[in-house]
Design a protein around this motif. Sequence first.
Motif, PDB file in Angstrom:
ATOM      1  N   ALA A  44      27.713 -19.394 -42.403  1.00 18.63           N
ATOM      2  CA  ALA A  44      28.937 -18.593 -42.385  1.00 18.63           C
ATOM      3  C   ALA A  44      28.976 -17.613 -43.552  1.00 18.63           C
ATOM      4  N   ALA A  45      28.573 -18.085 -44.741  1.00 19.05           N
ATOM      5  CA  ALA A  45      28.558 -17.211 -45.920  1.00 19.05           C
ATOM      6  C   ALA A  45      27.517 -16.110 -45.749  1.00 19.05           C
ATOM      7  N   GLY A  46      26.356 -16.467 -45.216  1.00 19.73           N
ATOM      8  CA  GLY A  46      25.319 -15.467 -44.972  1.00 19.73           C
ATOM      9  C   GLY A  46      25.769 -14.426 -43.972  1.00 19.73           C
ATOM     10  N   ALA A  47      26.430 -14.872 -42.896  1.00 11.55           N
ATOM     11  CA  ALA A  47      26.937 -13.943 -41.881  1.00 11.55           C
ATOM     12  C   ALA A  47      27.972 -12.998 -42.479  1.00 11.55           C
ATOM     13  N   ALA A  48      28.870 -13.536 -43.323  1.00 12.88           N
ATOM     14  CA  ALA A  48      29.921 -12.709 -43.929  1.00 12.88           C
ATOM     15  C   ALA A  48      29.323 -11.615 -44.805  1.00 12.88           C
ATOM     16  N   VAL A  49      28.348 -11.965 -45.641  1.00 14.30           N
ATOM     17  CA  VAL A  49      27.735 -10.979 -46.534  1.00 14.30           C
ATOM     18  C   VAL A  49      26.940  -9.947 -45.743  1.00 14.30           C
ATOM     19  N   LEU A  50      26.172 -10.381 -44.774  1.00 11.71           N
ATOM     20  CA  LEU A  50      25.376  -9.448 -43.983  1.00 11.71           C
ATOM     21  C   LEU A  50      26.261  -8.495 -43.180  1.00 11.71           C
ATOM     22  N   CYS A  51      27.337  -9.032 -42.601  1.00 11.06           N
ATOM     23  CA  CYS A  51      28.260  -8.176 -41.844  1.00 11.06           C
ATOM     24  C   CYS A  51      28.954  -7.174 -42.757  1.00 11.06           C
ATOM     25  N   LEU A  52      29.289  -7.613 -43.973  1.00  6.75           N
ATOM     26  CA  LEU A  52      29.925  -6.713 -44.930  1.00  6.75           C
ATOM     27  C   LEU A  52      28.978  -5.579 -45.297  1.00  6.75           C
ATOM     28  N   ILE A  53      27.723  -5.905 -45.526  1.00  7.04           N
ATOM     29  CA  ILE A  53      26.731  -4.875 -45.870  1.00  7.04           C
ATOM     30  C   ILE A  53      26.565  -3.889 -44.714  1.00  7.04           C
ATOM     31  N   VAL A  54      26.521  -4.407 -43.493  1.00  8.16           N
ATOM     32  CA  VAL A  54      26.391  -3.535 -42.328  1.00  8.16           C
ATOM     33  C   VAL A  54      27.603  -2.618 -42.204  1.00  8.16           C
ATOM     34  N   ARG A  55      28.790  -3.178 -42.421  1.00  9.18           N
ATOM     35  CA  ARG A  55      30.019  -2.382 -42.291  1.00  9.18           C
ATOM     36  C   ARG A  55      30.120  -1.319 -43.385  1.00  9.18           C
ATOM     37  N   VAL A  56      29.636  -1.652 -44.578  1.00 10.64           N
ATOM     38  CA  VAL A  56      29.664  -0.670 -45.671  1.00 10.64           C
ATOM     39  C   VAL A  56      28.853   0.562 -45.297  1.00 10.64           C
ATOM     40  N   HIS A  57      27.791   0.348 -44.530  1.00  7.19           N
ATOM     41  CA  HIS A  57      26.963   1.458 -44.074  1.00  7.19           C
ATOM     42  C   HIS A  57      27.475   2.047 -42.766  1.00  7.19           C
ATOM     43  N   ARG A  58      28.715   1.684 -42.413  1.00  5.35           N
ATOM     44  CA  ARG A  58      29.408   2.234 -41.230  1.00  5.35           C
ATOM     45  C   ARG A  58      28.628   2.014 -39.943  1.00  5.35           C
ATOM     46  N   ARG A  59      28.103   0.804 -39.807  1.00  7.26           N
ATOM     47  CA  ARG A  59      27.409   0.457 -38.576  1.00  7.26           C
ATOM     48  C   ARG A  59      28.095  -0.746 -37.948  1.00  7.26           C
ATOM     49  N   SER A  60      28.125  -0.788 -36.638  1.00  9.92           N
ATOM     50  CA  SER A  60      28.737  -1.905 -35.937  1.00  9.92           C
ATOM     51  C   SER A  60      27.768  -3.073 -35.894  1.00  9.92           C
ATOM     52  N   VAL A  61      28.298  -4.284 -36.113  1.00 12.36           N
ATOM     53  CA  VAL A  61      27.467  -5.474 -36.068  1.00 12.36           C
ATOM     54  C   VAL A  61      27.230  -5.910 -34.625  1.00 12.36           C
TER      55      VAL A  61
END
Length: 285
Positions: A44-61
């Motif tokens: 869950a923690a890994g998913a949260a960080v990875l999704c945050l990084i993806v969103r920062v780059h304005r990409r949909s997960v």
Amino acid sequence: MSRTRLILLTTLAMMAFAGNSLLCRIALKGTAIDAVSFTAIRLAAGAAVLCLIVRVHRRSVFGRGNWPSACALLSYAVCFSLAYTQLSAATGALLLFASVQTSMIAYGIWAGERLSRIQLAGFMLAAGGLVVLLLPGLASPSVVGALLMLFAGAAWGVYSLRAKGAGDPTKVTAGNFMRAALVAAGLSLLVMARGQASMDMAGFSYAVLSGAVTSGLGYVIWYSVVPALQSISAATVQLSVPVIAALGGVMLLGEAISLRLVLASAAILGGIALVILKPRGPGRA
């Protein structure tokens, strides 16, 4: 990317991968958290960080990753945690690395790649080292723990093979972590319902660190340097992970390094090095 930056980021990535073994072993040895809960929180923690990084780059997960890969990721993570209830950090990291590399090499052979005589000798040397490590005796690891870690490595090998050519690695990994985390949460609830779950703040913190830092950020760092590394170099630097984990186990956990482990490590890592450092022969026509 400058050479200094490349070396620094590669070193950080290897330390992160070794850190997964250390954090898991520390949590399951020294805190009250159970293996399934640790896995669920880590994913869950890994998913949260990875999704945050993806969103920062304005990409949909959404729309990335897939369930077969997520199942392989989940199998790796669950078996990895269960194995570390019975293995030292050094032994676990060595078995994991050996299993990952062996499964990927075996797939290459099945797909038509041929090993040279030197590579075949290296493969047999690595297999011999694994046998030496697992032979019965006072210094042998738990059979159940060893089998679990070998299965974890095979599952990670499958995940790695499926990830090749799948698209943006960070985005794909984020999607797979999200799927795996959902299933892991269900497993954690099942364990809780059976009264077998346990938790404390220290164990929770180690699980979050393992998921967010040494898994999530570790993978992002690694994916950022892989394009700048030759394929052989990328495979070779990973030989350092079991060594780093062993040193960390000695310094942080007070684990002893037996002569059997040293000899087995030399055979396994040396054998795998012979396979990955020498280009393989041509495949089938």
